[in-house]
Design an enzyme around this catalytic site. Structure first.
Site, PDB file in Angstrom:
ATOM      1  N   GLY A 314       0.787  -1.258   0.014  1.00 16.21           N
ATOM      2  CA  GLY A 314      -0.081  -0.026   0.044  1.00 16.21           C
ATOM      3  C   GLY A 314       0.867   1.345  -0.154  1.00 16.21           C
ATOM      4  CB  CYS A 319      -0.016   1.661  -4.234  1.00 17.44           C
ATOM      5  SG  CYS A 319      -0.867   0.604  -3.284  1.00 17.44           S
ATOM      6  NE  ARG A 418       2.206  -6.142  -8.188  1.00 18.46           N
ATOM      7  CZ  ARG A 418       1.981  -5.601  -7.192  1.00 18.46           C
ATOM      8  NH1 ARG A 418       0.783  -5.094  -7.016  1.00 18.46           N
ATOM      9  NH2 ARG A 418       2.915  -5.100  -6.478  1.00 18.46           N
ATOM     10  N   GLY A 486      11.753  21.055   8.599  1.00 18.59           N
ATOM     11  CA  GLY A 486      12.754  20.584   7.835  1.00 18.59           C
ATOM     12  C   GLY A 486      12.756  21.023   6.393  1.00 18.59           C
TER      13      GLY A 486
END
Ligand code: IMP
Length: 503
Positions: A314, A319, A418, A486
């Site tokens: 995930g 995705c 898959r 940051g």
């Protein structure tokens, strides 16, 4: 009643590395990123290692032949996508294995009947000025001549002039025979003051071209990932359905390592697949499995005999599994947990099973974090999709160059194997999207920059190897406000490209 999972679910962006002491020895030039690719026993060397800790995702939009060659040159490994027939996947594997370093397959081949105008168009499109001429216009056709930019003058000549009228014909060409070594080819190039040497087989069919500049490049790729026969190493994706048909073709084509490509790997289907490989090939065929997100999943696959275990559900950029199915786990926590299980397994059994962190890497520093958290290498989709060597079109979207990138679970790829859960698998819903990613130029340059950043951060942590990084790294969880701190903040950034270029 459901139980609560005793584990966290953090992502890479929630962590930072706290620097440690670095000595004068801790400079990027002294850092090695060599890392095991497959399992090994205590005291022994792994049968396969990577020279940089990067493999490309098993995806249509990422891993074809060009990716295989370009990544092996840099010391990593591509996993050719399995979402195609076994025959065409095997042909791609073979093309990487047959690729002779320095022997280039022309992408600008002409026929004698083409016009100068077409030559100019082709040159503009590919950027290549040396063009072989063959009977059928293919890069493996019978060689009839060569055209270079010295053979025609666009300002003076008739643009409808035919190639046969201005090419240098075959009888005037110096060529190499099919067994010529790169070293010998280079001598011929120098002795005859050539820029390029076509190589032909016994029937005069073109096999490749050696360019003067490529020989130099070859010498300057010290990290190249080569097998015992000096061929590039390459991996291949398989699924849990048609392995009995697919694996023999891939092995025959020369795949160095296989990997089961599955969205969720803690399953009997993976066990059966690994058992089949062991029953038919013993340990001679290497096979990775996954994906899992916790220690139980790791132990299951390690006990099944997987050569490495892939982590991540995930987290991939394309995705939407977490949104559609509500399963998964924050990638950083998953990696930390699985790597703890790997170390415990190693203590108990003496067998070290490498861990691959798959998906969710956005910034280069996420790779350093994944390694510090215990990963032996990373699988990357979005990262590699951005380069020239991914198999997709470069397109201009509102003035910015983009590459296409789509998930294996998207309606476009339709890779239902898959997501196999045993039945006639036809997805009722998709788990991936079709997208664009900003074009990022050549793989060589991009990977070079990333590797330098990883090495530089490792120096800040006082580590010269990945193992040392894992022992010495000190990780800290950060608050959401310190994440804001940051980045560039409270200023107006002048360069709007900044946000893309530093990724
Ligand atoms: P990225 O590096 O974040 O782009 O993630 C790449 C990884 O996402 C791949 O290696 C797969 O594990 C996973 N993946 C590929 N296609 C899909 C999809 O359609 N849905 C969910 N995950 C996918």
């Amino acid at each position: 009643m459901a139980t609560f999972f005793e584990g966290e679910s953090h992502t890479f962006s929630e962590y930072l590395l706290v620097p440690g002491y670095s000595s004068a020895e801790n400079i990027p030039a002294n850092v090695s990123l060599k890392t095991p690719l497959v399992k090994f026993r205590r005291g022994e060397e792994p049968a396969l290692s990577l020279n940089i800790p990067m493999v490309s995702a098993i995806m249509q939009s990422v891993s074809g032949v060009d990716m295989g060659v370009a990544l092996a040159i840099e010391g990593g490994l591509a996993f050719i996508y399995g979402n195609q027939t076994p025959e065409s996947e095997a042909a791609m594997v073979k093309a990487v294995k047959d690729h002779k370093a320095g022997f280039v397959e022309s992408d600008s081949t002409l026929t004698p009947d083409m016009t100068m105008e077409q030559v100019m168009e082709l040159k503009a499109r590919t950027g290549h000025s040396t063009m072989p001429v063959t009977d059928d216009g293919s890069s493996r056709g019978k060689l009839l001549g060569i055209v270079t930019s010295r053979d025609y003058r666009p300002s003076r000549d008739d643009h409808q002039k035919k190639v046969r009228e201005f090419m240098t014909p075959r009888e005037k060409l110096i060529v190499g025979d099919k067994d010529i070594t790169l070293k010998k080819a280079n001598d011929v190039i120098w002795d005859n003051k050539l820029n390029a040497l076509p190589v032909v087989d016994e029937n005069d069919h073109l096999m490749g071209i050696v360019f003067r500049k490529d020989y130099d490049q070859h010498k300057s790729n010290p990290n190249e990932l080569l097998d015992a026969n000096k061929r590039y190493m390459v991996g291949a994706g398989i699924n849990t359905r048609d392995y009995a048909e697919r694996v023999p073709l891939l092995v025959e084509a020369g795949a160095d390592v296989l990997c089961i490509d599955s969205s969720e790997g803690f399953s009997e289907w993976q066990k059966r697949t690994i058992e089949w490989v062991r029953a038919n090939y013993g340990d001679s065929v290497k096979i990775g499995a996954g994906n899992v997100v916790d220690g139980d999943g790791f132990r299951f696959l390690a006990d099944c005999g997987a050569d490495f275990v892939k982590v991540g559900i995930g987290g991939g950029s394309i995705c939407i599994t977490r949104e559609t199915k509500g399963i998964g786990r924050g990638q950083a926590s998953a990696v930390i947990d699985v790597c703890r299980a790997r170390d415990k397994y190693y203590e108990e059994t003496g067998v070290y099973v490498p861990v691959c962190s798959d998906g969710g890497i956005v910034y280069d520093y996420h790779m350093t974090l994944a390694l510090a958290m215990g990963a032996d290498f990373m699988m990357l989709g979005r990262y590699f999709a951005r380069f020239d060597e991914s198999p997709t079109e470069r397109v201009n979207v509102n003035g910015q160059y983009m590459k296409e990138y789509w998930g294996e679970g998207s309606a476009r790829a339709r890779n239902w194997q898959r997501y196999d859960q045993g039945g006639a698998s036809k997805l009722g819903f998709v788990e991936g999207v079709d997208s664009y990613v900003p074009y990022a130029g050549s793989l060589k340059e991009g990977v070079g920059q990333t590797i330098y950043k990883i090495k530089s951060t490792m120096c800040n942590c006082g580590a010269k190897t990945i193992k040392e990084l894992q022992e010495k790294a000190r990780l800290t969880l950060v608050s959401s406000t310190s994440i804001v701190e940051g980045g560039a903040h409270d200023v107006v950034v002048k360069d709007s490209q900044h946000s893309v270029s530093y990724r």
